[in-house]
Motif scaffolding. Sequence first.
Motif, short mmCIF file in Angstrom:
data_model
loop_
_atom_site.label_atom_id
_atom_site.label_comp_id
_atom_site.label_asym_id
_atom_site.label_seq_id
_atom_site.Cartn_x
_atom_site.Cartn_y
_atom_site.Cartn_z
N VAL A 1 0.85 -1.19 0.00
CA VAL A 1 0.00 0.00 0.00
C VAL A 1 0.88 1.23 0.00
O VAL A 1 1.83 1.33 0.79
CB VAL A 1 -0.92 0.02 1.23
CG1 VAL A 1 -1.78 1.28 1.23
CG2 VAL A 1 -1.80 -1.22 1.26
N ALA B 1 -4.86 6.14 -0.78
CA ALA B 1 -4.12 4.88 -0.78
C ALA B 1 -4.17 4.22 -2.15
O ALA B 1 -5.21 4.23 -2.82
CB ALA B 1 -4.69 3.92 0.26
N SER B 2 -3.06 3.67 -2.54
CA SER B 2 -3.03 2.90 -3.79
C SER B 2 -3.15 1.43 -3.44
O SER B 2 -2.91 1.01 -2.32
CB SER B 2 -1.72 3.15 -4.53
OG SER B 2 -0.63 2.65 -3.77
N ARG C 1 -5.30 -2.43 -4.61
CA ARG C 1 -6.66 -2.96 -4.68
C ARG C 1 -7.12 -3.57 -3.37
O ARG C 1 -8.28 -3.91 -3.24
CB ARG C 1 -6.74 -4.01 -5.79
CG ARG C 1 -6.56 -3.44 -7.19
CD ARG C 1 -6.48 -4.55 -8.23
NE ARG C 1 -5.24 -5.32 -8.10
CZ ARG C 1 -4.94 -6.35 -8.86
NH1 ARG C 1 -5.79 -6.78 -9.78
NH2 ARG C 1 -3.81 -6.99 -8.70
N PHE D 1 -7.04 -2.12 -0.34
CA PHE D 1 -7.21 -1.08 0.68
C PHE D 1 -8.23 -1.50 1.73
O PHE D 1 -8.03 -1.31 2.93
CB PHE D 1 -7.65 0.22 0.02
CG PHE D 1 -8.04 1.30 0.99
CD1 PHE D 1 -9.38 1.60 1.22
CD2 PHE D 1 -7.07 2.02 1.67
CE1 PHE D 1 -9.73 2.60 2.11
CE2 PHE D 1 -7.41 3.01 2.57
CZ PHE D 1 -8.75 3.30 2.78
N ARG D 2 -9.33 -2.10 1.29
CA ARG D 2 -10.38 -2.43 2.25
C ARG D 2 -9.99 -3.57 3.18
O ARG D 2 -10.76 -3.91 4.09
CB ARG D 2 -11.67 -2.77 1.52
CG ARG D 2 -11.59 -3.96 0.58
CD ARG D 2 -12.89 -4.08 -0.20
NE ARG D 2 -13.04 -2.94 -1.10
CZ ARG D 2 -14.20 -2.52 -1.56
NH1 ARG D 2 -15.31 -3.13 -1.18
NH2 ARG D 2 -14.27 -1.50 -2.37
N TRP E 1 -11.37 -1.92 8.83
CA TRP E 1 -11.96 -1.97 7.50
C TRP E 1 -13.49 -2.07 7.54
O TRP E 1 -14.16 -1.74 6.58
CB TRP E 1 -11.36 -3.12 6.68
CG TRP E 1 -11.31 -4.44 7.36
CD1 TRP E 1 -12.30 -5.35 7.49
CD2 TRP E 1 -10.16 -5.00 8.03
NE1 TRP E 1 -11.85 -6.44 8.19
CE2 TRP E 1 -10.54 -6.26 8.52
CE3 TRP E 1 -8.85 -4.55 8.25
CZ2 TRP E 1 -9.66 -7.08 9.23
CZ3 TRP E 1 -7.98 -5.37 8.94
CH2 TRP E 1 -8.39 -6.62 9.43
N ARG F 1 -13.48 6.59 6.57
CA ARG F 1 -12.86 6.01 5.38
C ARG F 1 -13.91 5.79 4.31
O ARG F 1 -15.09 5.60 4.60
CB ARG F 1 -12.15 4.70 5.72
CG ARG F 1 -13.04 3.56 6.14
CD ARG F 1 -12.22 2.36 6.63
NE ARG F 1 -11.45 1.76 5.55
CZ ARG F 1 -10.38 0.97 5.76
NH1 ARG F 1 -9.98 0.71 6.99
NH2 ARG F 1 -9.75 0.44 4.73
N ASN G 1 -14.04 3.20 1.32
CA ASN G 1 -13.37 2.07 0.69
C ASN G 1 -13.51 2.10 -0.84
O ASN G 1 -12.68 1.55 -1.55
CB ASN G 1 -13.90 0.75 1.24
CG ASN G 1 -13.45 0.51 2.67
OD1 ASN G 1 -12.42 1.02 3.12
ND2 ASN G 1 -14.23 -0.28 3.40
N LYS H 1 -13.30 4.75 -2.63
CA LYS H 1 -12.37 5.76 -3.15
C LYS H 1 -10.95 5.56 -2.63
O LYS H 1 -10.05 6.34 -2.94
CB LYS H 1 -12.85 7.16 -2.78
CG LYS H 1 -14.17 7.54 -3.44
CD LYS H 1 -14.57 8.97 -3.07
CE LYS H 1 -15.87 9.36 -3.77
NZ LYS H 1 -16.29 10.75 -3.41
N ASN H 2 -10.76 4.52 -1.80
CA ASN H 2 -9.43 4.27 -1.22
C ASN H 2 -8.89 5.47 -0.45
O ASN H 2 -7.73 5.86 -0.60
CB ASN H 2 -8.42 3.84 -2.29
CG ASN H 2 -8.59 2.40 -2.73
OD1 ASN H 2 -9.61 1.78 -2.42
ND2 ASN H 2 -7.62 1.87 -3.44
N THR H 3 -9.75 6.07 0.35
CA THR H 3 -9.31 7.23 1.12
C THR H 3 -9.69 7.09 2.59
O THR H 3 -10.67 6.43 2.94
CB THR H 3 -9.92 8.52 0.58
OG1 THR H 3 -11.34 8.43 0.64
CG2 THR H 3 -9.48 8.80 -0.85
#
Length: 122
Positions: free
Chosen positions: A2, A24-25, A27, A29-30, A53, A71, A73, A75-77
């Motif tokens: 990540v 966050a980059s 896949r 992230f969640r 998560w 968070r 999930n 948008k990965n933010t």
Amino acid sequence: QVQLVESGGGLVQAGGSLRLSCAASGRTFRSYAMGWFRQAPGKEREFVATIHWLGNTYYADSMKGRFTISRDNAKNTVSLQMNSLKPEDTAVYYCAANPIGITTSSVSYPYWGQGTQVTVSS
């Protein structure tokens, strides 16, 4: 793996608000719990807040009622809304990720952003 990039820091007067964001980059992230830490000059890195998560949250006592972690999930933010800021909140704020879950220990977080400066003037 990540990669994390924080934004939103700046200069604010005491009593004001700031919203920090962390992108966050990756896949997965969640699958990570996310945390915010901070480090003031001459002090050790300090836990601020963390979010599982599934959305469960935990805060350091001094941040309860003033800071809110959230968070997205999709948008990965992860964000940190900071209200009623005090001069003692001045620090570099770091976003971090860990695959374990809710934990306040910085050593449990293998992934870190570069940090964003928050300065609160009196």
